[in-house]
Design an enzyme around this catalytic site. Structure first.
Site, PDB file in Angstrom:
ATOM      1  N   GLU A 192       0.805  -1.227   0.000  1.00 27.22           N
ATOM      2  CA  GLU A 192       0.000   0.000   0.000  1.00 27.22           C
ATOM      3  C   GLU A 192       0.836   1.274   0.000  1.00 27.22           C
ATOM      4  O   GLU A 192       0.561   2.203  -0.741  1.00 27.22           O
ATOM      5  CB  GLU A 192      -0.951   0.029   1.208  1.00 27.22           C
ATOM      6  CG  GLU A 192      -2.233  -0.759   1.028  1.00 27.22           C
ATOM      7  CD  GLU A 192      -2.059  -2.232   1.326  1.00 27.22           C
ATOM      8  OE1 GLU A 192      -0.979  -2.616   1.815  1.00 27.22           O
ATOM      9  OE2 GLU A 192      -2.990  -3.009   1.072  1.00 27.22           O
ATOM     10  N   HIS A 261     -10.138  -4.433  10.909  1.00 27.64           N
ATOM     11  CA  HIS A 261     -10.781  -4.335   9.601  1.00 27.64           C
ATOM     12  C   HIS A 261     -12.108  -3.580   9.645  1.00 27.64           C
ATOM     13  O   HIS A 261     -12.895  -3.664   8.708  1.00 27.64           O
ATOM     14  CB  HIS A 261     -11.013  -5.734   9.011  1.00 27.64           C
ATOM     15  CG  HIS A 261      -9.765  -6.376   8.490  1.00 27.64           C
ATOM     16  ND1 HIS A 261      -8.787  -6.854   9.317  1.00 27.64           N
ATOM     17  CD2 HIS A 261      -9.339  -6.620   7.234  1.00 27.64           C
ATOM     18  CE1 HIS A 261      -7.805  -7.371   8.579  1.00 27.64           C
ATOM     19  NE2 HIS A 261      -8.120  -7.240   7.320  1.00 27.64           N
TER      20      HIS A 261
END
Lengths: 458, 340
Positions: A192, A261
């Site tokens: 990322e 998450h």
């Protein structure tokens, strides 16, 4: 007793699926591990394996059946000497139906008699009269938005993990590789920080990257490039270097994926000058806003929601449907209290408004759509009318979007307030895994109703 | 071929190429001039900093001039440059005006970023200079992205991405290496190894001190270069840029260089001996080296050299003059350039 094979849940948010194909016939012997059927979710086709041994006694759901709820019995596996008629009546199917219907007996369903209710008609989209509409999921609308912009501008490309060959971890980029090729639909390694920087660098040169984060939770790995490079360079360069880039992906809680998450980044990114932050609720807005975001010369954080991906809304059938960034929408007009929400928060807000109307409390629900810049004009106009305001967000309360809105309302419409602004937020805890705790941690319609009643003193 | 072996092989081939090179008068004088401009400019910046005319952080490039000057000579029109915060030399080498750079250092409206970026954040799209970045290592991913755009556009340009021995230990450097080799991006990574990441020597910070091999696990070839010799830099640069331009993918150049000054103006540099600095200055100074070569080779006379020195002094003095007399940005600039 025959064993029921239940429709499996194949993702954290799956509620139903299609029974695509039976790979075993009635009477076949099956053993654990045998693939017996194929199930289609909105994201993928998955194989169902038997977990027990025996004979496939009866197929309860024929192949080709659409929208089979999770946990519905789809077949019976018979042990030695058993027959299909030994099956337990309908206990399991009843269980499967239960979550689909809301137990909404908490509020009385008396039609408003004394007061004339404000019409809760669906709000018109800003499109020419007679525009044809087509029902589309949010997922399809997002895909179409990208495809249209990629057809329009060769400088637009998509990059991220699993966006190309896998067709998107959540199938949002489905079909883009086939149409635009590997040059413009780019699978990245799991990296990322690196690919966010690569996207920003490409953006500096005038290309228009769409960077997909598989979920925004992973954008924290890349936040330096988003904040320090994408957001600040126009300013630091005295206006020379702009970065037209969209960072998009699902944001906030999905279902049962726990603390790391399940996080709402709206207030994180909305804090940063140099960014725009957009978070649609409907498919039409998802499409129109994503197209606007891709064209915007600035970095745009585009916060989607996994639970909304499969939700269907009417979308205008127009060649080029754009929704302006920075403009909130009155989703349901009302006069007693303003409820401000966006994205999945809108489901709670609209549900609450519906119930409140039965109590003769007419809420005006505003879909913010853009978190930065905030459409304070629409907010203030509504608050001037209602005198009361409830904000709804999944994020944490401290320094949240609701906190900012409350402060701004105090600054810009204090004299019009008849009650303090109330925030409905996620609880101030990391997201728990247990189903009951997760439910408690998130906002819901009941919490919005409670807040609305508190500020209306009713 | 194993990556390390590949890197070693390129090492040897380049040292041969270096020996084979022979610069003419034009190149030697041009290199001398460019390096001297950076040296004098930085000395002046240090002086203005001492006078309180430059604020914040100010990282001087003195000692490392040969790296950017040699590399720039290996580029063609359209190639891009990106670096970190020790960036004044890179900007001057890219052809950015001394006035605009110095005025940015003093925070004036005539600066390259209208006074809103400062020493660490300057850009010139016109000169293909993409900054000027204050976060150690961030420019490596950004430069890789610029190279990505070159390949996307198939424009044949190469992006030079500079970073230091310190940044070489940042994670995103390796994320970028991986993508650059995977996608064969036209990027040359130039690791300016000046031996100290702020105050921490490479021996104390880096498990593998051979930075030319930092791309080994991604199969990126690399080589060590004498970064105090502008001609060696140029030779290595030609090879690396050629490699990147012809679609072979990234190349790593470890420039063995040295900064004479502290990490920033506020660094007393107590982590190294004075003798170490002195030895470098007297024995390996990149500007003296070229100057000697010019005089020994009789490529120019003492007088011609002096004339160049005077010209450079004039440019630098004028930039200081401009940067101290130019106005600060208008207060209204506070709110401009946040969004387009």
């Amino acid at each position: 007793m025959p064993i029921e094979v239940l429709m499996p849940a194949l993702s954290p948010t799956m509620e139903k699926g299609n029974l695509a194909k039976w790979l075993k016939a009635e009477g076949d012997d099956v053993k654990a591990g045998d693939v017996i059927a194929e199930i289609e979710t909105d994201k993928a086709t998955m194989e169902v394996e038997a977990v027990d041994e025996g004979k496939l006694g009866k197929i309860l759901v024929p192949e080709g059946t659409q929208d089979v709820a999770v946990n519905t019995p789809i077949a019976l596996i018979l042990g030695e000497g058993e027959s299909a008629s030994d099956a337990p009546a309908k206990s399991a199917s009843k269980k499967a139906e239960a979550p689909a219907k809301k137990a909404d007996a908490t509020l009385e369903k008396r039609p408003a008699a004394a007061e004339k209710p404000v019409e809760a008609a669906p709000v018109e989209l800003d499109v020419p009269e007679g525009t044809e509409m087509a029902n589309q999921t949010v997922r399809e609308a997002l895909r179409d938005a990208m495809a249209e912009e990629m057809r329009r501008d060769p400088g637009v490309f998509v990059m991220g993990e699993e966006v190309a060959e896998y067709q998107g971890a959540y199938k949002v980029t489905q079909g883009l590789l086939q149409e635009f090729g590997a040059k413009r639909v780019i699978d990245t390694p799991i990296t990322e920080h690196g690919f966010a920087g690569v996207g920003v660098g490409a953006g500096f040169t005038g290309l228009k990257p769409i960077v997909e984060f598989m979920t925004f939770n992973f954008s924290m790995q890349a936040i330096d490039q988003i904040v320090n490079s994408a957001a600040k360079t126009l300013y630091m360069s005295g206006g020379q270097v702009q970065c037209s880039i969209v960072f998009r992906g699902p944001n906030g809680a999905a279902a049962r994926v726990a603390a790391q998450h399940s996080q709402d980044f709206a207030s994180w990114y909305a804090h940063i000058p140099g960014l725009k932050v957009v978070s649609p609720y409907t498919a039409a807005d998802a499409k129109g806003l994503l197209k606007s975001a891709i064209r915007d010369p600035n970095p745009v954080i585009f916060l989607e929601n996994e639970i909304l991906y499969g939700k269907t809304f009417p979308v205008p059938k127009l060649d080029d449907y754009l929704v302006p960034i920075g403009k909130a929408k009155i989703a349901r007009p009302g006069k007693d209290v303003t409820i401000l929400a966006w994205s999945i928060g809108m489901t709670y807000a609209l549900e609450a408004a519906e119930e409140l109307a039965k109590k003769h409390i007419f809420a005006e629900v505003i879909d913010l759509r853009t978190i930065r810049p905030l459409d304070m004009q629409t907010i203030v106009e509504s608050v001037k009318k209602t005198g009361r305001c409830v904000t709804v967000e999944e994020g944490w309360p401290q320094f949240g979007v609701g906190s900012e809105i409350a402060a701004r309302i105090m600054e810009e419409a204090f004299d019009y307030l008849d009650a303090p602004v109330k925030r409905v937020t996620g609880e101030d805890v990391p997201m728990p895994y247990a189903a009951n705790l997760e439910k408690l941690a998130l906002p819901n319609a009941a919490k919005v109703i409670e807040a609305a009643r508190a500020v209306t003193y009713r | 071929m194993p990556a390390a072996a590949k890197a070693e092989k390129t090492d040897k081939s380049v040292s041969r190429a270096t020996k084979a090179s022979a610069w003419g008068k034009e190149q030697e004088l041009s290199a001398y001039r460019e390096m001297l401009l950076i040296r004098r400019f930085e000395e002046k910046a240090g002086q203005l900093y001492g006078m309180g005319l430059i604020g914040g952080f100010c990282h001087l490039y003195i000692g490392q001039e040969a790296v950017v000057v040699g590399m720039q000579m290996a580029l063609k029109e359209g190639d891009q440059v990106i670096t970190a915060y020790r960036d004044h030399g890179h900007m001057l080498a890219c052809g950015m005006e001394a006035n605009g750079v110095m005025a940015e250092l003093t925070g004036r409206r005539g600066g390259y970023s209208k006074g809103k970026g400062g020493s660490m954040h300057m850009f010139s799209i016109e000169k293909n200079f993409y900054g000027g970045h204050g976060i150690v290592g961030a420019q490596v991913s950004l430069g890789t992205g610029i190279a990505f755009a070159n390949r996307y556009r198939e424009n044949g340009n190469v992006c030079l991405t500079y970073f230091g021995d310190g940044a070489s230990n940042q994670g995103q450097v390796y994320e970028s290496f991986n993508m650059a080799e995977l996608w064969k991006l036209p990027v040359v990574y130039i690791i300016e190894n000046n031996k100290y990441a702020m105050g921490t020597s490479v021996e104390r910070s880096s498990a593998l001190q051979d930075f030319s091999r930092r791309g080994a696990s991604f199969n990126i070839p690399g080589e060590k270069v004498d970064g105090m010799d502008v001609r060696a830099v140029y030779e290595a640069g030609m090879k690396a840029v050629g490699h990147a331009r012809t679609g072979e993918g990234p190349f790593i150049l470890e420039m063995q260089t040295y900064r004479y000054r502290g990490h920033s103006m506020s660094d007393p540099a107590k982590y190294r001996a004075k003798e170490e600095v002195e030895k470098m200055r007297t024995e390996r100074d990149p500007i003296e080296r070229v100057r000697n070569r010019i005089l020994e080779g009789k490529l120019a006379s003492e007088d011609e050299i002096k004339k160049i020195d005077a010209e450079i002094r004039t440019i630098v003095n004028e930039s200081a003059e401009f940067a101290t007399n130019d106005q600060e940005p208008d207060a209204s600039e506070l709110y401009t350039d946040v969004l387009r």
